[in-house]
Design a protein around this motif. Structure first.
Motif, short mmCIF file in Angstrom:
data_model
loop_
_atom_site.label_atom_id
_atom_site.label_comp_id
_atom_site.label_asym_id
_atom_site.label_seq_id
_atom_site.Cartn_x
_atom_site.Cartn_y
_atom_site.Cartn_z
N LEU A 71 -31.98 -65.63 10.15
CA LEU A 71 -32.68 -64.27 9.69
C LEU A 71 -31.88 -63.08 9.37
O LEU A 71 -32.03 -62.19 8.48
CB LEU A 71 -33.49 -63.88 10.88
CG LEU A 71 -34.68 -64.88 11.27
CD1 LEU A 71 -35.48 -64.60 12.43
CD2 LEU A 71 -35.95 -64.70 9.99
N ALA A 72 -30.75 -62.86 10.12
CA ALA A 72 -29.65 -61.85 9.92
C ALA A 72 -29.18 -61.97 8.35
O ALA A 72 -29.33 -60.84 7.77
CB ALA A 72 -28.52 -61.88 11.00
N PHE A 73 -28.87 -63.25 8.15
CA PHE A 73 -28.35 -63.24 6.73
C PHE A 73 -29.33 -63.15 5.89
O PHE A 73 -29.21 -62.37 4.72
CB PHE A 73 -27.59 -64.73 6.68
CG PHE A 73 -26.98 -64.63 5.24
CD1 PHE A 73 -25.87 -64.41 4.99
CD2 PHE A 73 -27.67 -65.56 4.15
CE1 PHE A 73 -25.10 -64.46 3.69
CE2 PHE A 73 -27.31 -65.81 2.89
CZ PHE A 73 -26.14 -65.10 2.72
N SER A 74 -30.51 -63.47 5.91
CA SER A 74 -31.71 -63.26 4.89
C SER A 74 -31.94 -62.08 4.78
O SER A 74 -32.26 -61.47 3.81
CB SER A 74 -32.82 -64.30 5.48
OG SER A 74 -32.56 -65.42 5.41
N ALA A 79 -31.72 -56.93 1.45
CA ALA A 79 -31.52 -55.64 1.51
C ALA A 79 -30.44 -55.45 0.13
O ALA A 79 -30.59 -54.43 -0.86
CB ALA A 79 -30.72 -55.04 2.64
N TRP A 80 -29.62 -56.12 -0.08
CA TRP A 80 -28.80 -56.09 -1.45
C TRP A 80 -29.49 -56.39 -2.65
O TRP A 80 -29.19 -55.84 -3.55
CB TRP A 80 -27.57 -57.30 -1.06
CG TRP A 80 -26.78 -57.48 -2.40
CD1 TRP A 80 -27.08 -58.82 -3.09
CD2 TRP A 80 -25.81 -56.49 -2.91
NE1 TRP A 80 -26.18 -58.44 -4.23
CE2 TRP A 80 -25.45 -57.47 -4.20
CE3 TRP A 80 -25.42 -55.51 -2.78
CZ2 TRP A 80 -24.51 -56.82 -4.98
CZ3 TRP A 80 -24.33 -54.94 -3.48
CH2 TRP A 80 -23.92 -55.56 -4.72
N THR A 109 -39.64 -58.98 -6.10
CA THR A 109 -38.45 -59.66 -6.31
C THR A 109 -37.40 -60.03 -5.50
O THR A 109 -36.93 -61.29 -5.38
CB THR A 109 -37.70 -59.19 -7.52
OG1 THR A 109 -38.76 -58.61 -8.74
CG2 THR A 109 -36.91 -59.78 -8.37
N ALA A 110 -37.15 -58.99 -4.57
CA ALA A 110 -36.06 -59.31 -3.48
C ALA A 110 -36.38 -60.66 -2.57
O ALA A 110 -35.97 -61.46 -2.10
CB ALA A 110 -35.68 -58.10 -2.69
N ILE A 111 -37.91 -60.27 -2.11
CA ILE A 111 -38.40 -61.37 -1.30
C ILE A 111 -38.33 -62.79 -1.89
O ILE A 111 -38.04 -63.71 -1.32
CB ILE A 111 -39.82 -60.93 -0.68
CG1 ILE A 111 -39.70 -59.84 0.01
CG2 ILE A 111 -40.46 -62.16 -0.22
CD1 ILE A 111 -40.75 -59.52 1.02
N SER A 112 -38.65 -62.45 -3.13
CA SER A 112 -39.02 -63.83 -4.07
C SER A 112 -37.62 -64.60 -4.06
O SER A 112 -37.68 -65.95 -3.94
CB SER A 112 -39.38 -63.32 -5.31
OG SER A 112 -39.77 -64.62 -6.15
N PHE A 113 -36.72 -64.12 -4.10
CA PHE A 113 -35.18 -64.54 -4.47
C PHE A 113 -34.72 -64.96 -2.90
O PHE A 113 -34.10 -66.04 -2.83
CB PHE A 113 -34.11 -64.00 -5.10
CG PHE A 113 -34.72 -64.01 -6.84
CD1 PHE A 113 -35.62 -63.63 -7.34
CD2 PHE A 113 -33.74 -64.96 -7.51
CE1 PHE A 113 -35.98 -63.82 -8.57
CE2 PHE A 113 -33.98 -65.02 -8.78
CZ PHE A 113 -35.02 -64.54 -9.52
N THR A 114 -35.03 -64.00 -1.72
CA THR A 114 -34.35 -64.18 -0.69
C THR A 114 -35.19 -65.65 -0.12
O THR A 114 -34.44 -66.38 0.53
CB THR A 114 -34.63 -63.29 0.25
OG1 THR A 114 -34.10 -62.29 -0.24
CG2 THR A 114 -34.14 -63.25 1.77
N THR A 115 -36.33 -65.90 -0.37
CA THR A 115 -36.90 -67.00 0.08
C THR A 115 -36.90 -68.36 -0.65
O THR A 115 -37.61 -69.19 -0.61
CB THR A 115 -38.49 -66.76 0.24
OG1 THR A 115 -39.35 -66.30 -0.99
CG2 THR A 115 -38.87 -65.64 1.32
N LEU B 9 -23.34 -59.41 7.01
CA LEU B 9 -22.86 -58.51 6.11
C LEU B 9 -21.68 -58.89 5.39
O LEU B 9 -21.27 -58.81 4.23
CB LEU B 9 -22.52 -56.97 6.85
CG LEU B 9 -22.69 -55.72 6.10
CD1 LEU B 9 -24.28 -55.64 5.54
CD2 LEU B 9 -22.63 -54.66 7.19
N ARG B 10 -20.63 -59.15 6.17
CA ARG B 10 -19.30 -59.58 5.68
C ARG B 10 -19.36 -60.89 4.77
O ARG B 10 -18.65 -60.95 3.69
CB ARG B 10 -18.37 -59.80 6.62
CG ARG B 10 -17.77 -58.30 7.26
CD ARG B 10 -17.41 -58.55 8.86
NE ARG B 10 -16.03 -59.30 9.02
CZ ARG B 10 -15.47 -59.35 10.06
NH1 ARG B 10 -15.79 -58.91 11.17
NH2 ARG B 10 -14.09 -59.98 10.19
N LEU B 11 -20.12 -61.94 5.27
CA LEU B 11 -20.32 -62.95 4.41
C LEU B 11 -20.97 -62.77 3.19
O LEU B 11 -20.71 -63.58 2.32
CB LEU B 11 -21.06 -64.18 5.35
CG LEU B 11 -20.88 -65.68 4.51
CD1 LEU B 11 -19.52 -66.15 4.37
CD2 LEU B 11 -21.76 -66.69 5.44
#
Lengths: 566, 202
Positions: A71-74, A79-80, A109-115, B9-11
């Motif tokens: 979840l943290a990575f997603s 956000a990016w 679009t951000a949610i679309s590509f994250t998921t 963040l770093r990865l």
């Protein structure tokens, strides 16, 4: 329907069957942390990535830490992508000077590509800078696929391991997936596609004077490198609006075959990897067989209806298959096959307009998504979705014979079944309830592309596609604030509300003891199990969606036979 | 919790560098080196050496002495590569049936001497809107018109079309087809319409 069309289908599936074992074995080595023939190249890169990111590669995680890391990575990657889309006009590699995206479209679009959905409410060729395409969208095609595969590997570990709390390390699984699995195939795949004619450049669009003297603007961009990961990672987000129907993305019948193979490749190989990791490859082939049955049935139905063509057009004195929304170099055979392949998996790339399919031809992609994308499925998400169905099937079989259900020697109890049901309920709840709301909301109905029962099909297709993280569309549906928000929320829960129960199920299974199979054990690698598994998937899907689908495609088909138009 | 956000963040930064930049740039360099023609966009030139389009992108045709492509929903006037897509009309759509009707009528009007039955692909829109091809049947259908406008024999033109047909890859992938731009350029070489090129490119 033609012999060539059937041969094309057969050749495609034979290639998939032939590649399943070698790639599955390789993937098992990658995720068991063993050395592979690519280690001399990638092992130093891998260690360097861990050092830069602060990853401790030997750390094992319990299921909830694994889920938290995922979840943290997603969240960070979401956000990016949002940030890039909102600022692209000030970033480099924007030769067409495209402006920033509006907040609701950027969010969608951000949610679309994250998921890993790649639902697109925009036309890439007139919206996205090259920077956004490669550093936001194509990058996300790698990592969101990596996240899905990592989760499936963790779920398999939960099935395979006994009396332990841990199911692997998310950061290691993600990194190894992208580096050892996705990247090498993409390097080769890019070259294959460029050879076929897919552009790979950073040039501005080129305006030419055509033979008859009109101006035509020819698009360019780093397309091939994005095209291959779009298919391999079952993402499906096209560089241009027409997706794989565009001759730029998919110029030849061979590139079409290659792209279809890319879509199925990892989903199929994961079944073999699963068998290898639970130390019984027949378990993997049993799942493969169940998937194959539904796939073949789906293709036959779609091909039959597309091949037969539109009776309303035949009445005008023009005979032939349904060529509306299809390309001449591909024809109905390659289009029906691609549509089946892209919706069995959660890819969602399209080489034809699904919206213009015959009512029952278009029902096939719709039902494929409503079954939960477990027929080879999205990379990773297909397999962990299937394992959830396996647990349910074992439970139902146990009820039928009055024994405590067992799965690979582990008792399936209340908690496991609860997690499985939770994951399975996500699809009906998130497809049917929003569809019902949308079909009475004026702002939702305002952007429908077609009237009559087909309008309902467009609504059902939108929510089935976003919930299943597929991303293909009945493209007549336009975007507005309602659709951006509603499909965005749907994609979010469609991904995480299935992944987290699946990880919890894995955690619960990993803690169990395995007992040796007895004389009354119901084995999960037999033909009868395959039949039961297919039955469970179809019955759950049919009971849930038949009433809604009957009002859409099925009514449309019956009215069409009476000559009705809308 | 915080630790995992830090790693995330770093990865993210590291993976963007690899997959978002190094990968596409390296592939662009490699592609341009190995397949420079395809990577650049398969542009084709006419007999005068000027670029007239892309081999894989269809374009609009109106003149009777050229073979025509399919109806297109890409952009306002069709065949706009910056606005690709199909009509997305349902098989039961009234709009679709009406559009098909008028396409049939227009086609018959343009081809009064046609003897073959109306080919499906010439009255339906493609998925991309920039389909570069038509079916061989669609090319043969237009032969009488083009032959008359060019003042060449039907037989000679039929032979030219036969030579332009691209068969299925390995006999079973895709469908047989004719690339309209390639056929028309070949036609201009074999049987030029005097004065036309100069007039159009003035």
């Amino acid at each position: 329907m033609t012999t060539a069309g059937w041969l094309q289908f057969a050749a495609f599936f034979i290639i998939i069957i032939a590649l399943t074992k070698p790639l599955g074995s390789y993937m098992a080595r990658v995720f068991e942390g063993e050395r592979t023939w690519l280690s001399p190249v990638f092992a130093p890169v891998e260690r360097f990535i861990y050092r830069l990111s602060g990853v401790r590669a030997d750390e094992e995680m319990p299921w909830h830490v694994y889920a938290l890391a995922m979840l943290a990575f997603s969240a960070v990657s979401l956000a990016w992508i949002y940030l890039v889309l909102r600022t692209q006009q000030w970033l480099p590699f924007n030769p067409q000077h495209f402006p920033n995206l509006a907040p609701d479209l950027a969010w969608n679009t951000a949610i679309s590509f994250t998921t890993n959905t790649n639902w697109q409410f925009y036309s890439g060729e007139s919206t996205m800078s090259y920077f956004s395409q490669m550093a936001a969208l194509a990058w996300h095609n790698f990592v969101s696929a990596g996240v899905g595969i990592a989760i499936s590997v963790a779920v398999i570990r939960g099935v395979a391991r006994t009396t332990t709390k841990t199911i692997g390390n998310f950061w290691v699984d993600l990194t190894r997936c992208c580096l050892y699995l996705l990247l090498p195939i993409c390097v080769i795949g890019t070259l294959v596609l460029v050879m076929q004619g897919v552009p790979q450049n950073f040039n501005a669009y080129h305006t030419v004077k055509t033979v008859e003297g009109a101006a035509q603007t020819i698009t360019g961009g780093p397309m091939a490198s994005q095209e291959v990961i779009k298919e391999l990672g079952t993402n499906g987000g096209g560089f241009v609006n027409a997706n794989s129907a565009s001759p730029n993305e998919n110029p030849t019948p061979f590139s079409n075959l290659f792209e279809m193979v890319m879509i199925f490749l990892i989903g199929a190989s994961l079944t073999y990897m699963y068998g290898k990791m639970v130390k019984d490859t027949r378990q993997g082939w049993a799942i493969f067989a169940a998937m194959a049955i539904v796939f073949v049935a789906g293709f036959c139905i779609a091909y039959a209806f597309e091949g037969a063509g539109n009776p309303l057009i035949h009445q005008l004195g023009v005979n032939g298959p349904n060529m509306e929304g299809k390309e001449c170099r591909l024809g109905v055979g390659a289009s029906a096959l691609f549509a089946t392949v892209t919706t069995d998996t959660s890819c969602g790339a399209a080489n034809s307009s699904h919206d213009s399919f015959m009512p029952l031809g278009g029902l096939v992609p719709l039902v494929n998504m409503q079954l939960g994308e477990v027929i080879f499925g999205g990379v990773g998400s297909g397999l962990y979705g299937m394992i959830v169905f396996v647990v349910l099937t074992v439970f139902i079989a146990g009820l039928m014979v009055g024994r405590t259900p067992e799965f690979l020697g582990k008792k399936i109890e209340k908690r496991e079944v609860q997690f499985a049901i939770l994951a399975i309920l996500v699809t009906p709840v998130l497809v049917l309830i929003p569809s019902a709301i949308a079909s009475v909301k004026h702002d939702a109905l305002a952007t429908l592309g077609n009237a009559g029962p087909h309008g309902l099909s467009e609504i059902l297709y939108a929510f089935s596609s976003t919930n299943a993280n597929n991303g293909s569309a009945f493209g007549g549906l336009g975007s507005n604030f309602f659709w951006n928000i509603a499909t965005g929320v749907n994609m979010f829960f469609g991904r995480f509300a299935v992944a987290i129960p699946a990880l919890a199920l894995a955690g619960a299974l990993a803690g169990k003891k395995a007992v040796a199979p007895g004389i009354g054990t119901f084995t999960t690698n037999s033909t009868i199990f395959v039949v039961l598994l297919v039955g469970t998937i179809l019955i759950v899907g049919a009971l849930t969606f038949f009433p809604a689908d009957a009002l859409g495609p099925i009514v449309e088909h019956l009215l069409m036979l009476q000559g009705k138009t809308f | 919790m915080l630790k995992h956000f830090g790693i995330a963040l770093r990865l993210t930064v590291v993976s963007i560098a690899i997959f978002g930049f190094v990968y596409p740039f390296a592939m662009t360099g490699l592609s341009q080196a190995v397949f420079p023609y395809q990577a650049g966009g398969v542009f084709v030139k006419d007999a005068h050496g000027s670029i007239v389009g892309s081999e894989i992108i269809g374009q609009s045709w109106h003149e009777p002495y050229y073979f025509h492509g399919r109806p297109s929903a890409a952009g306002k006037n069709g065949y706009d590569p910056t606005s690709t897509g199909g009509t997305n009309l349902a098989p039961t759509s009234k709009k679709l049936i009406d559009a098909t009707k008028s396409a049939i009528a227009a086609l018959k009007k343009e081809n009064p001497d046609a003897t073959l039955s109306v080919p499906m692909d010439l009255v339906t829109s493609s998925a991309s809107g920039i389909d570069p091809d038509i079916s061989p049947a669609a090319a043969y259908y237009q032969v009488p018109r083009v032959a008359k406008a060019r003042g060449i024999s039907v037989r000679k033109l039929t032979t030219l079309v036969q030579g332009a047909v691209r068969e299925r890859t390995w006999r079973f992938l895709g469908e047989p087809r004719v690339n309209v731009l390639a056929l028309n350029l070949a036609l201009d070489r074999v049987a030029p319409v005097s004065g036309v090129r100069a007039h159009l490119r003035r």
